[in-house]
Design an enzyme around this catalytic site. Structure first.
Site, mmCIF file in Angstrom:
data_model
loop_
_atom_site.group_PDB
_atom_site.id
_atom_site.type_symbol
_atom_site.label_atom_id
_atom_site.label_comp_id
_atom_site.label_asym_id
_atom_site.label_seq_id
_atom_site.Cartn_x
_atom_site.Cartn_y
_atom_site.Cartn_z
ATOM 1 N N GLU A 441 0.829 -1.224 0.000
ATOM 2 C CA GLU A 441 0.000 0.000 0.000
ATOM 3 C C GLU A 441 0.848 1.252 0.000
ATOM 4 O OE1 GLU A 441 -2.875 0.567 -0.697
ATOM 5 O OE2 GLU A 441 -3.346 -1.567 -0.788
HETATM 6 C C1 LIG Z 1 2.843 -9.714 0.459
HETATM 7 C C2 LIG Z 1 2.522 -8.635 -0.505
HETATM 8 C C3 LIG Z 1 1.203 -8.345 -0.803
HETATM 9 C C4 LIG Z 1 0.895 -7.359 -1.743
HETATM 10 N N1 LIG Z 1 -0.411 -7.145 -2.103
HETATM 11 C C5 LIG Z 1 -0.663 -6.370 -3.198
HETATM 12 C C6 LIG Z 1 -1.978 -6.323 -3.762
HETATM 13 O O1 LIG Z 1 -2.937 -6.917 -3.249
HETATM 14 N N2 LIG Z 1 -2.162 -5.587 -4.889
HETATM 15 C C7 LIG Z 1 -1.130 -4.919 -5.500
HETATM 16 O O2 LIG Z 1 -1.362 -4.306 -6.528
HETATM 17 N N3 LIG Z 1 0.114 -4.930 -4.973
HETATM 18 C C8 LIG Z 1 0.373 -5.647 -3.849
HETATM 19 N N4 LIG Z 1 1.646 -5.692 -3.325
HETATM 20 C C9 LIG Z 1 2.680 -4.864 -3.927
HETATM 21 C C10 LIG Z 1 3.131 -3.727 -3.047
HETATM 22 O O3 LIG Z 1 2.130 -2.768 -2.926
HETATM 23 C C11 LIG Z 1 4.458 -3.188 -3.643
HETATM 24 O O4 LIG Z 1 5.440 -4.177 -3.392
HETATM 25 C C12 LIG Z 1 4.851 -1.864 -3.029
HETATM 26 O O5 LIG Z 1 3.947 -0.867 -3.415
HETATM 27 C C13 LIG Z 1 6.262 -1.430 -3.461
HETATM 28 O O6 LIG Z 1 6.461 -1.609 -4.833
HETATM 29 P P1 LIG Z 1 7.739 -2.432 -5.337
HETATM 30 O O7 LIG Z 1 7.803 -3.697 -4.568
HETATM 31 O O8 LIG Z 1 7.691 -2.536 -6.791
HETATM 32 O O9 LIG Z 1 8.958 -1.558 -4.899
HETATM 33 P P2 LIG Z 1 9.646 -0.334 -5.769
HETATM 34 O O10 LIG Z 1 8.574 0.551 -6.290
HETATM 35 O O11 LIG Z 1 10.579 -0.971 -6.725
HETATM 36 O O12 LIG Z 1 10.429 0.390 -4.632
HETATM 37 C C14 LIG Z 1 11.695 -0.072 -4.122
HETATM 38 C C15 LIG Z 1 12.204 0.944 -3.110
HETATM 39 O O13 LIG Z 1 12.392 2.214 -3.735
HETATM 40 C C16 LIG Z 1 11.671 3.215 -3.042
HETATM 41 N N5 LIG Z 1 11.156 4.197 -3.993
HETATM 42 C C17 LIG Z 1 10.571 3.980 -5.185
HETATM 43 N N6 LIG Z 1 10.251 5.137 -5.779
HETATM 44 C C18 LIG Z 1 10.617 6.116 -4.940
HETATM 45 C C19 LIG Z 1 10.553 7.533 -4.958
HETATM 46 N N7 LIG Z 1 10.000 8.204 -5.972
HETATM 47 N N8 LIG Z 1 11.046 8.219 -3.917
HETATM 48 C C20 LIG Z 1 11.565 7.576 -2.863
HETATM 49 N N9 LIG Z 1 11.677 6.236 -2.787
HETATM 50 C C21 LIG Z 1 11.204 5.513 -3.807
HETATM 51 C C22 LIG Z 1 10.552 2.499 -2.311
HETATM 52 O O14 LIG Z 1 10.119 3.211 -1.173
HETATM 53 C C23 LIG Z 1 11.248 1.181 -1.938
HETATM 54 O O15 LIG Z 1 11.959 1.349 -0.763
HETATM 55 C C24 LIG Z 1 1.954 -6.628 -2.351
HETATM 56 C C25 LIG Z 1 3.278 -6.891 -2.014
HETATM 57 C C26 LIG Z 1 3.573 -7.902 -1.128
HETATM 58 C C27 LIG Z 1 5.022 -8.208 -0.860
#
Ligand SMILES: Cc1cc2nc3c(=O)[nH]c(=O)nc-3n(C[C@H](O)[C@H](O)[C@H](O)COP(=O)(O)OP(=O)(O)OC[C@H]3O[C@@H](n4cnc5c(N)ncnc54)[C@H](O)[C@@H]3O)c2cc1C
Length: 603
Positions: A441
């Site tokens: 989220e």
């Molecule tokens: C168990 C689990 C359940 C989930 N459930 C759902 C679901 O039901 N539906 C769904 O759609 N998704 C779901 N997710 C996905 C989840 O919402 C994402 O993993 C999360 O939003 C982060 O995206 P990412 O993993 O791609 O990380 P990235 O976007 O790749 O981010 C990696 C790091 O970079 C940082 N970062 C990225 N951009 C910026 C910026 N502009 N400024 C500062 N820092 C930044 C982030 O804070 C993070 O620390 C789930 C994930 C897990 C692990």
């Protein structure tokens, strides 16, 4: 196995005494139904359901996990039966609109129930967890036909909802999504793409699953301006509205993960699945925000629930576990050693957990009143104010409560010593389960940007002023209250400083936009600590007033005062570090090139 008793006494304190929920409900058109008897019955029945039905499945669900068999996901044993009880008990419809079969009670009551669910079985709670948000998104943005088709089912809980945003190459940056929606005959769309990490994307608890999916239309503008929202059911509803033909969306695999093993985190493959546009083309992100805001508050409540669960078990252990003698001499001379709760450091850990759980509860219930007013209020000015506060507080509830909730569960392991690291006691599960709450989220980093960038700076500080004005008024009103001075004086100082810090960042950001990102997480944590200080000061005022009147439950109020004191003396000073980090600015963060980070080794 960990135990849990819903914190009914504390809930009653916050709801009835501190935030005057009876008056709050009395002022809401939907509040008539929330009579004190109804509220009491919901709290007690919810507590029973959580403890007797969900808690016994928490550890077994963690150990068993989910299975994918021939495209079907089996949730851990007992989860389906528990869900049937949940539906039969009418829990999913508690706060839903009566027009769609809901009971029309204020949303705040569902949030209280949610705390109990999260405390006893977070993985289970995530099956129904997104249905409310999905229903909300459809209620606000769906066509009449979509509402008629999906809302009643989601509200009664026979169908559950999901939120399909994330793709392998994009999580935070949804502008990058590749899932496509091609128009087909009859106004439907063929949805094709892969979504990953989809919570409860596939399972055997409900008869149908309603996916809310972000995808791009063929002529969509680039980036986040070109995202549309679609409803894609697992089974297409037949002419009678029952699950009919299987749609082209399947679970390709289950993620193996650190925690919440009992919840199916799915890779969902959409292969020309039939979908229906929700809201206007290319306006999907705005529609999804309806769902995401509800979900963000929901995740904050997860942090609170886990903190409370960990605290209760650590407390029981600390009263029982005998190790060493108190420095000031034996406290239980008849025993081989003193219980570890005599040791100041164990108390520090327990009080940290207690303060975060009780502070978090106050914050959630304070925010819940804003939600009730936004949803059901009758005074436009009051609704506007509540909406501003809700916007400001949502990233704080989400990120601050999950950060400190994680800390609380970690301290829970520490109180147990080595036993905390052993699975049997269930304390390590709470840490593993809590870890995800800081990520999904929107990570803490993203919530912090939302708070500082979008909510505070973009409104020229106006949204913050609405809140700091309220705190200022409280401090002014209590200026002459000497007994409360230990809380009011530092709070008033911090409240003024909050505005100054914000101005300072705003000024620096005019010269260098990176200053916002450099300050953001420290700013969010700072904001969270000050917000809880305000609420603890109010709790202390209430406790003092009740003690002055003479209460049969004096120990509870003295405990509340002591926790507030601990918070002010030992947790609130963390604002000093955050302030210093904010003021240090972006320079040292941005000085090195990406290559320089790795000087001395190459991966
Ligand atoms: C168990 C689990 C359940 C989930 N459930 C759902 C679901 O039901 N539906 C769904 O759609 N998704 C779901 N997710 C996905 C989840 O919402 C994402 O993993 C999360 O939003 C982060 O995206 P990412 O993993 O791609 O990380 P990235 O976007 O790749 O981010 C990696 C790091 O970079 C940082 N970062 C990225 N951009 C910026 C910026 N502009 N400024 C500062 N820092 C930044 C982030 O804070 C993070 O620390 C789930 C994930 C897990 C692990």
């Amino acid at each position: 196995m960990p135990d849990y008793q819903a914190p009914l006494r504390d809930l009653r304190f916050v709801m009835d005494e501190m935030l005057d929920y009876p008056a709050h409900y009395a002022r809401l058109p939907a509040g008539e139904e929330a009579s004190p008897d109804v509220v009491a019955a919901i709290l007690e029945e919810g507590a029973r359901f959580a403890r007797e039905v969900l808690l016994p499945l928490n550890q077994s669900g963690d150990q068993e996990g989910c299975r994918l068999e021939g495209g079907e996901v089996k949730a851990p044993q007992g989860f389906k039966a528990a869900y049937a009880q949940y539906v039969e008990g009418g829990w999913p419809s508690l706060a839903a609109d009566p027009e769609h079969g809901g009971q029309g009670l204020p949303h705040s009551l569902a949030m209280v129930l949610n705390e109990m669910i999260c405390a006893t079985n977070l993985a289970w709670g995530m099956y129904p967890g997104l249905s409310h948000g999905a229903a909300d998104a459809l209620r606000h943005h769906g066509t009449d036909e979509q509402k008629a088709t999906y809302l009643t089912k989601l509200v009664e809980g026979t169908w559950t909802g999901t939120m399909c945003l994330t793709e392998p190459h994009c999580g935070t940056d949804l502008g990058l999504i590749k899932t496509r929606a091609l128009p087909t005959e009859g106004g439907a769309y063929a949805i094709t793409g892969t979504k990953i990490f989809i919570s409860a994307g596939e399972h055997d608890l409900a008869e149908n699953i309603v996916h809310l999916v972000l995808a791009k239309l063929p002529d969509a503008p680039e980036g986040s301006k070109g995202i549309s929202l679609f409803v894609v059911p697992k089974f297409l509803p037949d002419a009678d509205g029952n699950p009919g033909e299987r749609n082209g969306v399947v679970c390709g695999s289950l993620e193996h993960k650190m925690g919440i093993h009992g919840n199916a985190t799915c890779v969902m493959n959409f292969d020309g699945a039939k979908g229906f546009l929700v809201g206007a083309p290319n306006k999907g992100l705005a529609c999804m925000f309806t769902m995401m805001n509800a979900a963000r508050i929901g995740v904050g409540i997860q942090g609170l629930g886990l903190a409370e669960a960990s605290f209760q078990n650590a407390l029981a252990y600390a009263r029982d576990r005998l190790q060493m003698r108190a420095l000031s001499g034996p406290k239980a001379p008849e025993k081989a050693a003193d219980p570890i709760i005599v040791h100041p450091d164990v108390r520090r850990m327990l009080l940290t957990q207690k303060a975060f759980a009780e502070g978090g509860r106050m914050l959630v219930l304070y925010t819940a009143q804003m939600i009730d007013i936004v949803e059901h209020g009758s005074d436009a000015a009051e609704q506007e104010r509540a909406e501003t506060l809700l916007g400001l507080l949502t990233p704080i509830v989400k990120a601050f409560l999950t950060e400190v909730g994680f800390e609380a569960t970690n301290e829970g392991v520490q109180v147990f010593g080595g036993h905390g690291f052993i699975q049997e006691w269930g304390m390590e599960q709470l840490v593993r389960d809590a870890r995800i709450t800081r990520l999904y989220e929107g990570t803490t980093g993203i919530q912090a940007l939302d708070l500082l960038g979008r909510k505070v700076l973009m409104s020229q500080g106006e949204s913050l002023k609405v809140f700091t004005k309220e705190i200022h008024k409280f401090c002014q009103a209590e200026e002459g209250n000497r007994a409360l001075a230990e809380f009011v004086r530092p709070l008033a100082k911090l409240n003024a400083e909050w505005g100054e810090l914000t101005m300072g960042i705003g000024m620096k950001a005019m010269a260098d936009r990176e200053e916002v990102g450099a300050a953001s997480v420290d700013y969010l944590m700072y904001s969270g600590y000050v917000t809880l200080a305000y609420l603890f000061a109010r709790a202390a005022r209430q406790a003092q007033a009740t003690l002055a009147e003479g209460s049969e439950d004096a120990a509870f109020y003295r405990g509340k005062l002591n926790t507030a004191r601990f918070y002010f003396e030992r947790l609130l000073p963390r604002t000093r570090t955050h302030k210093q980090a904010i003021e240090a600015g972006a320079e040292s963060l941005m000085a090195m090139s990406a290559e320089d980070f790795g000087r001395g080794f190459e991966l």
